[in-house]
Design an enzyme around this catalytic site. Structure first.
Site, short mmCIF file in Angstrom:
data_model
loop_
_atom_site.label_atom_id
_atom_site.label_comp_id
_atom_site.label_asym_id
_atom_site.label_seq_id
_atom_site.Cartn_x
_atom_site.Cartn_y
_atom_site.Cartn_z
N VAL A 136 0.86 -1.19 0.00
CA VAL A 136 0.00 0.00 0.00
C VAL A 136 0.89 1.23 0.00
O VAL A 136 1.70 1.42 0.90
CB VAL A 136 -0.92 0.05 1.24
CG1 VAL A 136 -1.88 1.22 1.13
CG2 VAL A 136 -1.69 -1.25 1.40
N ILE A 152 5.81 4.85 0.07
CA ILE A 152 5.46 5.47 1.36
C ILE A 152 5.41 4.36 2.40
O ILE A 152 4.84 3.31 2.14
CB ILE A 152 4.05 6.13 1.29
CG1 ILE A 152 3.96 7.10 0.12
CG2 ILE A 152 3.71 6.81 2.60
CD1 ILE A 152 2.54 7.61 -0.12
N ASP A 171 -7.36 -2.40 -7.40
CA ASP A 171 -6.09 -2.25 -6.69
C ASP A 171 -6.31 -1.39 -5.43
O ASP A 171 -5.84 -1.73 -4.34
CB ASP A 171 -5.08 -1.60 -7.64
CG ASP A 171 -3.75 -1.32 -6.98
OD1 ASP A 171 -2.97 -2.27 -6.77
OD2 ASP A 171 -3.49 -0.15 -6.64
N LYS A 196 -6.15 -2.23 -1.29
CA LYS A 196 -5.35 -1.40 -0.38
C LYS A 196 -6.17 -0.84 0.79
O LYS A 196 -5.68 -0.73 1.90
CB LYS A 196 -4.69 -0.26 -1.17
CG LYS A 196 -3.59 -0.78 -2.12
CD LYS A 196 -3.15 0.30 -3.11
CE LYS A 196 -1.98 -0.19 -3.96
NZ LYS A 196 -1.68 0.71 -5.09
#
Ligand code: HSE
Length: 371
Positions: free
Chosen positions: A115, A119, A184, A188
């Site tokens: 995810v 980050i 997608d 997440k």
């Protein structure tokens, strides 16, 4: 740490490059079906070479897709190996099996790159929940969709051209429908909500709408009203009730989300102590994603396992009311019109997504909550 690396595509290759000079971990074997020769790792086409190698303590799954990734990860766990994966589909689909199994066997299981790419979002959620209750998570979690929407809004590109560029830059999943239909992002937000709220969401209760039907005309409509369309995920926990969904959402031009360029992600948590905390960075791409796979390996070396204890199974209840921009299909109950589109009266998220299932060629976008 001795590593068996499954997959040598965008992420696998990036991870191998980043670890070559390190002394705390070594990629010993790489599962790759192409003819590749590496100076310091054995390349094999047979997963058994990795599974039966007792010197390999950690398997990194960077293949993507559900199969055979699931079978390989499951066998590696049965053989007592720790797992690092960037595969959100795998973790979201097999959450109820793999996370309790890791707990029962005392294995480390990390998936930070799944995810937010570069980050360290899930690691931050893990840290945050030690000190407060998180009551909301979500934001822009798909680089491909953001690249498309940003190119349409700022550069005036058409949808198809923008998608082709995102694919050429290596942002899109192997099958880009996974990106543009919101799947997608759906993986997440399920994963993020599970970890943030300590639950296991029933996937069927989490609806997702994507961007495949957005047109240049829609983008013009939004611009005329000072709005920018983004694909936004939302997960909320309030009074023991969880809601979670993915949908195109119109952000006021001054909002932080509206300014997110190219394939960047902007993911936010709301906590009882911290209030809003947002994380901005590269949501996809070789080295940003490989960076967080590497961080997971370091975390395993320091003793970290999964991010939160496995929690109870819950169904999302999406009864919050929003107004929507709707173009196409037959929407009966409009408040106003923007060109050929209708702005609905407040309708529950659940009912709007049920309507969209019956009208799959329509395009919907939620209006900002305060409008
Ligand atoms: N296809 C994904 C995206 C890759 O575009 O964000 C990173 O998860």
């Amino acid at each position: 740490m001795k590593i068996g690396l499954l997959g040598f595509g965008v992420v696998g290759r990036g991870f191998y490059d980043l670890t070559r000079q390190r002394t705390d971990m070594q990629v010993a074997k790489v599962l790759c079906l192409e003819d590749v020769t590496l100076p310091d790792a054995q390349v094999t086409r047979d997963f058994q070479d990795i599974l039966t190698d007792d010197s390999i303590d950690t398997v990194i799954e960077a293949m993507g897709g559900l199969h055979p990734a699931y079978e390989f990860v499951r066998s590696a766990m049965d053989a007592g190996k720790n797992i690092v994966t960037s595969n959100k589909a795998l973790v979201a689909h097999y959450y109820d099996e793999l996370i309790p199994l890791a707990e029962a066997k005392g294995l480390k299981f990390r998936c930070t790159a799944a995810v937010g790419g570069g980050i360290g979002w899930l690691s931050e959620v893990e840290r945050s929940r030690r000190a407060q209750t998180i009551y909301q998570v979500g934001g822009i979690m798909n680089g491909t969709c953001n690249y498309i929407l940003d190119s349409m809004a700022r550069l005036g590109l058409g949808y198809d051209e923008a998608l082709k560029q995102a694919q050429a830059l290596g942002y899109a999943e192997a099958n880009p429908t996974t990106d543009v239909d919101g799947i997608d992002t759906w993986h997440k937000i399920i994963l993020s909500s599970n970890i943030a709220f300590g639950v296991s969401l029933d996937r069927d209760s989490v609806p997702a709408a994507g961007i495949r039907h957005i047109t240049a005309g829609d983008v013009e409509n939004f611009k005329a009203h000072g709005l920018v369309c983004k694909l936004i995920s939302t997960g909320k926990q309030e009074n023991g009730k969880v809601s979670a969904y993915v949908q195109p959402t119109l952000c006021p031009e001054g909002a932080p989300e509206a300014a997110v360029p190219a394939n960047y992600n902007l993911i936010t948590l709301m906590g009882t102590a911290s209030n809003r905390m947002s994380f901005f960075g590269q949501g996809a791409g070789r080295y940003p994603t490989a960076y967080n796979v590497l961080q997971d390996c370091v975390d395993i070396l320091t003793g970290k396992g999964f991010y939160s204890p496995y929690g109870e199974k819950v169904a999302a209840v999406n009864d919050g009311l929003l107004r929507y921009y709707v173009r196409g299909g037959q929407w009966a109950d409009g408040e106003e019109t923007w060109g050929e589109a209708v702005i609905t009266k407040p309708v529950s998220v659940e009912n709007m997504h049920a309507w969209l299932k019956e009208n799959p060629d329509a395009f919907i976008a939620a209006l900002p909550e305060q409008q």
